[in-house]
Design an enzyme around this catalytic site. Structure first.
Site, mmCIF file in Angstrom:
data_model
loop_
_atom_site.group_PDB
_atom_site.id
_atom_site.type_symbol
_atom_site.label_atom_id
_atom_site.label_comp_id
_atom_site.label_asym_id
_atom_site.label_seq_id
_atom_site.Cartn_x
_atom_site.Cartn_y
_atom_site.Cartn_z
ATOM 1 N N TYR A 31 1.016 -1.091 0.137
ATOM 2 C CA TYR A 31 -0.035 -0.053 -0.142
ATOM 3 C C TYR A 31 0.828 1.311 0.008
ATOM 4 C CZ TYR A 31 1.186 1.038 4.766
ATOM 5 O OH TYR A 31 1.794 1.391 6.138
ATOM 6 N N SER A 64 5.674 9.025 6.789
ATOM 7 C CA SER A 64 6.457 9.771 7.584
ATOM 8 C C SER A 64 8.158 9.364 7.679
ATOM 9 C CB SER A 64 6.272 9.615 9.102
ATOM 10 O OG SER A 64 6.314 8.251 9.733
ATOM 11 N N GLN A 65 8.514 8.338 6.834
ATOM 12 C CA GLN A 65 10.047 8.003 6.470
ATOM 13 C C GLN A 65 10.431 9.187 5.707
ATOM 14 O OE1 GLN A 65 7.386 6.459 5.335
ATOM 15 N NE2 GLN A 65 7.511 5.748 3.233
ATOM 16 N N THR A 97 3.418 6.306 11.633
ATOM 17 C CA THR A 97 4.138 6.131 12.996
ATOM 18 C C THR A 97 5.424 6.032 13.007
ATOM 19 O OG1 THR A 97 3.356 3.686 12.397
ATOM 20 C CG2 THR A 97 1.947 4.812 13.973
ATOM 21 N N LYS A 170 8.196 3.930 18.609
ATOM 22 C CA LYS A 170 7.678 2.898 17.828
ATOM 23 C C LYS A 170 8.525 1.739 18.164
ATOM 24 C CE LYS A 170 6.075 1.298 13.465
ATOM 25 N NZ LYS A 170 5.626 1.520 12.151
ATOM 26 N N GLU A 289 32.257 4.725 32.181
ATOM 27 C CA GLU A 289 33.127 4.103 31.545
ATOM 28 C C GLU A 289 33.874 5.128 30.497
ATOM 29 O OE1 GLU A 289 33.228 -0.260 30.424
ATOM 30 O OE2 GLU A 289 31.160 0.293 30.498
HETATM 31 N N1 GLU Z 1 5.872 4.201 6.440
HETATM 32 C C1 GLU Z 1 4.544 4.572 7.194
HETATM 33 C C2 GLU Z 1 4.513 5.966 7.700
HETATM 34 O O1 GLU Z 1 5.207 6.172 8.823
HETATM 35 C C3 GLU Z 1 4.261 3.352 8.072
HETATM 36 C C4 GLU Z 1 3.815 3.413 9.180
HETATM 37 C C5 GLU Z 1 2.489 4.155 9.612
HETATM 38 O O2 GLU Z 1 1.893 5.348 9.141
HETATM 39 O O3 GLU Z 1 1.954 3.482 10.468
HETATM 40 O O4 GLU Z 1 4.070 6.884 7.238
#
Ligand code: GLU
Length: 325
Positions: A31, A64-65, A97, A170, A289
Site C-alpha cells: 500500500y 513519515s519516513q 508512525t 515505535k 566508563e
Molecule cells: N511508513 C509509514 C509511515 O510512517 C508506515 C507507518 C504508519 O504510518 O503507521 O508513514
C-alpha cells in the site's frame, strides 16, 4: 474544510500523511502512505462532529519516513499561528508512525505548555478491514478538546493509549500497539471513551521556542554503534558541515577506544558530540566508563538517539542565533 457544529470547542486537524491516510491500489499486500487528503480522512470519523467544531488543513501528505525539517518548520509556523488565535483549543496532527515520536518531541520542545498538540496515526491503512485510524482520530480530537490535556506540550494517542512526547517510541513494526512508552510508562489511557491522564501537567505559561523565522535547521547526524565500527565514518560529519553528532553507542553509550578518541578529536574541532545508546531502555550516564568531562561529550540521559538529535538541532539553531532564546 469546516466540519459540524455539534461541539463548542474549536480545534484544527493538520494532515501530514502516514498509513492513516494510506490506501492499497490492488489486492497485493503493499500500500502507499499519504494518499487520502485530510478532508477525506476526517470523513472516516463522522463522530468527530459531536465532539468539537474542527476544521482540517493539509500540511503534507507523505509517509513519515519522508518527514523532514522543512515540514517540521511548516507545522511549527502553522501551530504558532493557530495557538495565537484564542478560539483554537487544541491541534491534532495525523502522521505516520515511523517518525511520529520525532515530530512529537520536536513540537513538545517548541510548545511546552498551553493548548494541547495531539498526534495520532494508524497501523492499518484507511481502506483495510478494521482500520484503526477512525477511532484513533476520534480519540485525538477528544484529547485535544480536553481541559486536562492543556499544559502538557505534545502528546500521542493511538490504540486507546496516551503517551508523552518524551517517552513515546515505535516499539513494534506491525502490532496495533505499535507505540510504547517504554520504562517510563503510559501518560494515560482512554477509559469508557474519556481520557484519563495519570501524570501532573507542567506549569502553565512556559514560553514557546520561536522558530517562525527559521528556514532550515542545522545538520546533526547519528552514528550507530556496533562491534568493528570504523572510526573514519565519524570524520564525514565533521567535514560535511554538521554541527553535532549523536553516538547511538553500545550499552551505556559506549564505543571502542579508537571511536571515542576520534569523537574527542572532532569534539575538540567544534562538532558537538552527544553519547546516546542503541539500547532501548535505561539512562546514559556521564563519566562512568567514558571520560566525558575530558573528552567534552554530552550525554542523552533517557533520550533516544533520534530525540537527542532533534534537541541538538535546536541547540545548534540557538547557538548560531538563528532563533531568539
Ligand atoms: N511508513 C509509514 C509511515 O510512517 C508506515 C507507518 C504508519 O504510518 O503507521 O508513514
Amino acid at each position: 474544510m469546516i466540519l459540524g457544529t455539534g461541539g463548542t470547542i474549536a480545534g484544527r486537524i493538520l494532515g501530514t500523511g502516514g498509513t492513516i491516510a494510506g490506501r492499497a491500489d490492488s489486492d497485493a499486500p503493499g500500500y502507499k502512505s499519504g494518499v487520502l487528503n485530510v478532508d477525506a480522512l476526517v470523513r472516516t470519523a463522522p463522530e468527530i462532529r459531536n465532539i468539537a467544531d474542527v476544521s482540517a488543513e493539509q500540511i503534507a501528505n507523505i509517509g513519515s519516513q519522508d518527514m523532514n525539517d522543512s515540514v517540521w518548520l511548516a507545522l511549527a509556523r502553522r501551530i504558532a499561528e493557530l495557538r495565537a488565535a484564542d478560539n483554537v483549543a487544541g491541534v491534532v496532527i495525523t502522521h505516520g508512525t515511523d517518525t511520529m515520536e520525532e515530530t512529537a518531541f520536536f513540537l513538545d520542545l517548541l510548545f511546552p505548555s498551553g493548548a494541547p498538540i495531539i498526534l495520532t496515526g494508524s497501523v492499518r491503512r484507511s481502506d483495510a478491514m478494521s482500520a484503526d485510524g477512525p477511532a484513533n482520530l476520534r480519540d485525538a480530537v477528544v484529547l485535544a478538546s480536553a481541559p486536562e490535556a492543556r499544559n502538557r506540550g505534545a502528546m500521542v494517542t493511538m490504540s486507546g493509549q496516551i503517551h508523552t512526547a518524551r517517552a513515546v517510541r515505535k516499539g513494534h513494526i506491525e502490532d496495533l500497539d505499535a507505540l510504547s512508552s517504554g520504562a517510563m510508562g503510559l501518560a494515560g489511557r482512554f477509559v469508557a471513551g474519556k481520557p484519563t491522564i495519570f501524570r501532573a501537567p507542567r506549569p502553565g505559561g512556559l514560553p514557546d521556542f520561536d522558530v517562525t523565522s527559521l528556514v532550515a535547521l542545522p545538520k546533526v547526524g547519528i552514528v550507530f554503534g556496533h562491534a568493528n565500527l570504523e572510526p573514519g565514518t565519524i570524520r564525514y560529519f565533521a567535514e560535511e558541515g554538521y554541527v553535532g553528532l549523536i553516538l547511538a553507542g553500545v550499552g551505556n553509550g559506549n564505543a571502542s577506544e579508537a571511536v571515542l578518541s576520534t569523537l574527542a578529536d572532532v569534539s575538540a574541532g567544534g562538532l558537538w558530540v552527544v553519547r546516546a545508546s542503541r539500547v532501548d531502555i535505561g539512562f546514559v550516564t556521564r563519566n562512568i566508563e567514558v571520560e566525558d568531562d575530558a573528552m567534552k561529550f554530552a550525554v542523552s540521559v533517557d533520550l533516544s538517539p533520534q530525540k537527542a538529535r532533534i534537541l541538538t538541532q535546536l541547540a545548534g539553531a540557538l547557538e548560531s542565533r538563528q532563533i531568539a532564546a
